[in-house]
Scaffold this motif. Structure first.
Motif, mmCIF file in Angstrom:
data_model
loop_
_atom_site.group_PDB
_atom_site.id
_atom_site.type_symbol
_atom_site.label_atom_id
_atom_site.label_comp_id
_atom_site.label_asym_id
_atom_site.label_seq_id
_atom_site.Cartn_x
_atom_site.Cartn_y
_atom_site.Cartn_z
ATOM 1 N N ILE A 76 90.220 68.438 2.775
ATOM 2 C CA ILE A 76 91.637 68.785 2.920
ATOM 3 C C ILE A 76 92.040 68.571 4.384
ATOM 4 N N GLU A 77 93.235 68.023 4.583
ATOM 5 C CA GLU A 77 93.818 67.999 5.921
ATOM 6 C C GLU A 77 94.712 69.223 5.987
ATOM 7 N N CYS A 78 94.221 70.266 6.614
ATOM 8 C CA CYS A 78 94.923 71.548 6.573
ATOM 9 C C CYS A 78 95.748 71.754 7.846
ATOM 10 N N ASP A 79 97.034 72.013 7.662
ATOM 11 C CA ASP A 79 97.897 72.258 8.818
ATOM 12 C C ASP A 79 97.538 73.560 9.518
ATOM 13 N N ILE A 80 97.633 73.529 10.833
ATOM 14 C CA ILE A 80 97.548 74.753 11.626
ATOM 15 C C ILE A 80 98.998 75.171 11.855
ATOM 16 N N LEU A 81 99.406 76.274 11.245
ATOM 17 C CA LEU A 81 100.818 76.653 11.267
ATOM 18 C C LEU A 81 101.281 76.988 12.689
ATOM 19 N N GLU A 82 102.597 77.008 12.863
ATOM 20 C CA GLU A 82 103.184 77.255 14.178
ATOM 21 C C GLU A 82 102.732 78.591 14.771
ATOM 22 N N ASP A 83 102.463 79.570 13.890
ATOM 23 C CA ASP A 83 102.068 80.890 14.403
ATOM 24 C C ASP A 83 100.551 81.004 14.587
ATOM 25 N N GLY A 84 99.830 79.936 14.281
ATOM 26 C CA GLY A 84 98.395 79.951 14.536
ATOM 27 C C GLY A 84 97.536 80.180 13.302
ATOM 28 N N ARG A 85 98.163 80.592 12.190
ATOM 29 C CA ARG A 85 97.369 80.758 10.969
ATOM 30 C C ARG A 85 97.091 79.401 10.331
ATOM 31 N N MET A 86 96.052 79.358 9.493
ATOM 32 C CA MET A 86 95.804 78.149 8.723
ATOM 33 C C MET A 86 96.750 78.157 7.523
ATOM 34 N N ASP A 87 97.163 76.967 7.109
ATOM 35 C CA ASP A 87 98.132 76.831 6.022
ATOM 36 C C ASP A 87 97.544 77.301 4.688
ATOM 37 N N VAL A 120 86.907 70.091 6.090
ATOM 38 C CA VAL A 120 88.273 70.522 6.428
ATOM 39 C C VAL A 120 88.674 69.935 7.788
ATOM 40 N N VAL A 121 89.686 69.061 7.781
ATOM 41 C CA VAL A 121 90.251 68.557 9.032
ATOM 42 C C VAL A 121 91.474 69.398 9.343
ATOM 43 N N ALA A 122 91.438 70.122 10.434
ATOM 44 C CA ALA A 122 92.585 70.950 10.818
ATOM 45 C C ALA A 122 93.458 70.163 11.784
ATOM 46 N N VAL A 123 94.766 70.214 11.559
ATOM 47 C CA VAL A 123 95.673 69.401 12.376
ATOM 48 C C VAL A 123 96.959 70.141 12.727
ATOM 49 N N LEU A 124 97.553 69.719 13.833
ATOM 50 C CA LEU A 124 98.899 70.148 14.199
ATOM 51 C C LEU A 124 99.863 69.070 13.728
ATOM 52 N N HIS A 125 100.845 69.458 12.936
ATOM 53 C CA HIS A 125 101.910 68.510 12.590
ATOM 54 C C HIS A 125 103.256 68.995 13.127
ATOM 55 N N TYR A 126 103.448 70.311 13.138
ATOM 56 C CA TYR A 126 104.756 70.870 13.503
ATOM 57 C C TYR A 126 104.633 71.688 14.793
ATOM 58 N N GLY A 127 105.776 71.885 15.433
ATOM 59 C CA GLY A 127 105.781 72.722 16.636
ATOM 60 C C GLY A 127 104.982 72.124 17.777
ATOM 61 N N LEU A 128 104.983 70.798 17.864
ATOM 62 C CA LEU A 128 104.179 70.140 18.910
ATOM 63 C C LEU A 128 104.718 70.415 20.312
ATOM 64 N N LYS A 129 105.993 70.825 20.376
ATOM 65 C CA LYS A 129 106.582 71.060 21.694
ATOM 66 C C LYS A 129 106.396 72.490 22.172
ATOM 67 N N GLN A 130 105.651 73.288 21.425
ATOM 68 C CA GLN A 130 105.417 74.669 21.856
ATOM 69 C C GLN A 130 104.721 74.692 23.213
ATOM 70 N N PRO A 131 104.873 75.817 23.932
ATOM 71 C CA PRO A 131 104.189 75.914 25.219
ATOM 72 C C PRO A 131 102.672 75.840 25.064
ATOM 73 N N ARG A 132 102.049 75.431 26.156
ATOM 74 C CA ARG A 132 100.602 75.212 26.176
ATOM 75 C C ARG A 132 99.813 76.384 25.583
ATOM 76 N N GLU A 133 100.206 77.615 25.926
ATOM 77 C CA GLU A 133 99.438 78.780 25.465
ATOM 78 C C GLU A 133 99.435 78.869 23.942
ATOM 79 N N GLN A 134 100.612 78.587 23.345
ATOM 80 C CA GLN A 134 100.703 78.704 21.893
ATOM 81 C C GLN A 134 99.906 77.577 21.220
ATOM 82 N N ILE A 135 100.008 76.365 21.759
ATOM 83 C CA ILE A 135 99.231 75.236 21.227
ATOM 84 C C ILE A 135 97.743 75.587 21.304
#
Ligand code: DGT
Ligand code: CA
Ligand code: CA
Length: 572
Positions: free
Chosen positions: A412-423, A435-450
C-alpha cells in the motif's frame, strides 16, 4: 514519438485555447484526449501502423482528433498549436508553467494587466497589482513572486528523459551515415543530470558537412540556428537546443572529456594538468606543442594520473580524491535491479489490472514486485479504505497463486496525513507485506510539522519505506522542507528504507540526499511508481540518479534476491 510527446501537444493547445477564451467544449475534448493518450498502454505510433486498429476506437477520439494525432506522429507538428502560439508572447507560456496559476488566471494577467513576460509579471506583483485582481488576492501574489525566478530558470531546462530520447534518436540517425565513425552525447545529458539545459553532441567523421546536413534534415529539428565548418547549433521541435561538434578522431576523447563537464570537474582536471606541466583542452592534452593524449577519455585521465571517472560522478563532489586513491565506487546498473516496490493498478489510478502489471513486470525480468495502490486520503485517485484494500489484497493473492516465477507483495502507498497520523490504521497496515509511506498533501507546512509527519511514519511499526520523500515535481514544484538529517537518523534506527522514485518528474530522493541516506547505511529502494505497464520503463532514470549519488549494487535493496530483500525488512 512517444505517447507523452503527443499528449503534450494537446495539453499546450488546450491551455492556450483556454487563455484565449475559446469554446469550453473544445478545450474539454482536447484535455480528454490528453488523458486518453497519456494513459494508453500501447504506443500511438503502433496503433497507427496496425491495420486492425483505429485511433477512433479509443475513447474520446473522433475523426478530427485522430487526424490531428496522425499528423503529429507524421510531421511532429500540430497546425492549430503553431497558429495559436503566434498569437501569444512567450511570456504567456512561461506563466502557464507556474503552479497554482492555471490558464484562467493567465488570461486575466494577460488581458487585464497586459503582462507579456515574467519580468513584467514580477513588477506587477511587486506593486500589488496582481493581488488586486479579481480571484487573485495576497496569497496568490505571494506564491507568484516566490515562483518567478524558478520558473524563469526552468523555462530553459528539460527533463532528462526527454533529453535522452531526443539525443538518442538523432545519434541513431547520424550513425547511419557511413562517414560518421563515432557519435555520442556529452554535457549534462551524459552526466544524467535530472534536467538538461542543452544537448551537446560529439561525432567523428571524415565528412563533417554530411553529418551537419543530416542533422539539419532530421524530423525533430525545427531550425538551424548557426552553422560553421565543424559545429552546428539547432533548435528541436521540443524546444531543446543542441550543438553538434564534429571533431578529429585523435581529439575525440579530449572533446568528450571537455564537453561532458561538469565545468567544476573540468577546472580540477585542468589544474592537475598544469601541476604536471601539461595543458588540457577540447583538442587534447599537450606538453608544449606536442599532443600526448586525446583519442580516448581514459588517455586524458591517465595523463593527469587518474583512472577514468564515470560521467555521473563528474561534479567535483569528492570523485577526484576517490579516483586518486583508486576508490571510485562500482556504480549500480540497470541490470542489477531485481524488484520494483511501488506501482499502481486499476484499483486506484493505474491503467492496468493486477494481472497485467504482474505479467509485464515478469516479462521485463523482474523477480519480485510490490503492488502499492493509494490509500483513501487520495480521493482524486479513488484511494482505498481498509475494506477495499483487504479486498484488493485478496485479488492480488489470487493472481500470485496463478502466476509463477515472480513474487508479488501485497502493499500500500499510505498517505501520511497533514496532522501526522497514518491514513490507514495499524490493524490493516499490520497485514501488509510492504508499506510505502508518503506525503501528498500539505507539502508547504512548516519544517517542524513536515518533520513530525515523517518521524511519525517512520515510528509506525508497519511502515517499510518512505516514498518520494520530498514530494517535489522536477521543474514544477519544490519539495517539502524536509530535515533530512533527523529523518535519516530515525530511518536508520527503525530500519525503514528510503525510496528513489524513478519517475523523471520526481527523482526523489535526489542525488545529494540519496548519497546522504547511503552514508547512514539506510537501504535505498529504486522504484518506478508505474501507473501502467509502460511505466516500468522509467527504472533506468532512477538507476541513473542512484549512480549520480555514487551508489553501488550493495547500497540498493532491490538488487537483492527476494529472500535477501525480505530479510532486510524491519520486523514489527
Ligand atoms: P546544461 O546544458 O546547462 O544542462 O549543462 P552542461 O554541463 O551540459 O553545460 P554546457 O552545455 O554549458 O557545456 C557543456 C560542457 O562543456 C560543460 O559541462 C563543461 C564544458 N564547458 C562549457 N563551458 C566551459 C567553460 O567555460 N570552462 C570549462 N572548463 N568547461 C566548459
Ligand atoms: Ca549542455
Ligand atoms: Ca552546450
Amino acid at each position: 514519438m512517444q505517447n507523452s510527446d503527443v499528449a503534450r501537444f494537446f495539453e499546450e493547445l488546450a491551455d492556450l485555447l483556454e487563455v484565449d477564451g475559446a469554446n469550453p467544449f473544445r478545450i474539454r475534448a482536447y484535455r480528454k484526449a490528453v488523458r486518453t493518450i497519456g494513459s494508453l498502454p500501447d504506443s500511438i505510433a503502433d496503433i497507427i501502423n496496425d491495420e486492425d486498429r483505429k485511433l477512433t476506437d479509443l475513447p474520446g477520439i473522433g475523426k478530427d482528433l485522430a487526424a490531428k494525432i496522425a499528423g503529429i506522429v507524421e510531421t511532429g507538428r500540430l497546425h492549430q498549436l503553431d497558429e495559436i502560439n503566434e498569437k501569444f508572447p512567450p511570456g504567456v507560456r512561461d506563466m502557464l508553467r507556474m503552479s497554482g496559476v492555471g490558464p484562467k488566471k493567465v488570461a486575466v494577467l494577460f488581458n487585464d494587466l497586459s503582462v507579456t513576460s515574467l519580468d513584467e509579471l514580477k513588477q506587477a506583483a511587486e506593486n500589488g497589482r496582481v493581488a488586486a485582481l479579481k480571484g487573485f488576492g495576497e496569497k496568490t501574489e505571494q506564491s507568484i513572486l516566490e515562483q518567478i525566478d524558478r520558473v524563469a530558470e526552468a523555462g530553459n531546462r528539460f527533463h532528462i528523459d526527454i533529453a535522452m530520447r531526443e539525443a538518442d534518436a538523432i545519434l541513431d540517425d547520424l550513425l547511419q551515415l557511413e562517414s560518421v565513425v563515432q557519435a555520442k552525447v556529452a554535457g549534462s545529458c551524459r552526466r544524467r543530470k535530472e534536467t538538461v539545459g542543452d544537448l551537446d553532441l560529439l561525432a567523428t567523421s571524415i565528412a563533417p558537412a554530411e553529418a551537419m546536413d543530416r542533422l539539419a534534415e532530421h524530423e525533430s529539428v525545427d531550425k538551424v540556428l548557426a552553422r560553421g565548418e565543424t559545429k552546428q547549433r539547432v533548435r528541436l521541435r521540443s524546444g531543446i537546443e543542441m550543438d553538434l561538434r564534429v571533431v578529429a578522431d585523435e581529439s575525440y576523447g579530449a572533446a568528450m572529456q571537455y564537453f561532458t563537464g561538469s565545468k567544476e570537474h573540468n577546472i580540477v582536471i585542468r589544474r592537475r594538468a598544469q601541476e604536471r606541466g601539461l595543458k588540457v583542452n577540447e583538442y587534447g592534452v599537450f606538453r608544449g606543442e606536442e599532443l600526448i593524449a586525446g583519442q580516448t577519455e581514459e588517455d586524458v585521465y591517465a595523463a593527469v594520473d587518474l583512472p577514468w571517472i564515470p560521467p555521473e560522478l563528474r561534479e567535483d563532489r569528492g570523485e577526484i580524491p576517490l579516483a586518486e586513491q583508486d576508490q571510485l565506487p562500482t556504480l549500480v546498473e540497470l541490470q542489477d535491479i531485481r524488484g520494483d516496490l511501488h506501482m499502481h493498478t486499476t484499483a486506484t489510478d493505474g491503467r492496468n489490472s493486477i494481472e497485467e502489471m504482474v505479467e509485464a513486470a515478469k516479462a521485463r525480468g523482474l523477480k519480485y514486485i510490490a503492488i502499492t495502490d493509494h490509500s483513501k486520503r487520495v480521493t482524486m485517485a479513488n484511494g482505498l479504505d481498509a475494506e477495499r484494500l483487504r479486498e484488493h489484497w485478496r485479488a492480488i493473492d489470487e493472481v500470485r497463486g496463478r502466476i509463477s516465477d515472480i513474487d508479488v507483495m501485497c502493499g500500500i502507498e499510505c498517505d501520511i496525513l497533514e496532522d501526522g497520523r497514518m491514513d490507514l490504521d495499524d490493524e490493516v497496515l499490520s497485514e501488509a507485506d510492504w508499506v510505502v509511506a508518503v506525503l501528498h498533501y500539505g507539502l508547504k507546512q512548516p519544517r517542524e510539522q513536515i518533520q513530525k509527519r515523517l518521524l511519525n511514519a517512520i515510528r509506525c511499526p508497519y511502515v517499510t519505506a518512505i516514498g518520494h520523500p520530498s514530494g517535489r515535481i522536477v521543474l514544477k514544484r519544490p519539495g517539502a522542507d524536509v530535515g533530512y538529517k533527523d529523518v535519516f537518523k530515525a530511518a536508520a534506527d527503525f530500519g525503514v528504507m528510503m525510496e528513489i522514485n524513478a519517475h523523471p518528474s520526481r527523482l526523489d530522493l535526489d542525488d545529494v540526499h540519496a548519497a546522504a541516506a547511503r552514508d547512514q547505511n539506510i537501504p535505498i529502494v529504486i522504484s518506478t511508481d508505474a501507473h501502467s505497464t509502460a511505466g516500468f520503463d522509467v527504472m533506468r532514470y532512477g538507476v541513473n540518479q542512484a549512480r549520480r549519488a555514487g551508489l553501488e549494487k550493495k547500497d540498493v535493496a532491490n538488487t537483492r534476491t527476494f529472500k535477501q530483500f525480505c530479510k532486510m525488512l524491519r520486523t514489527a
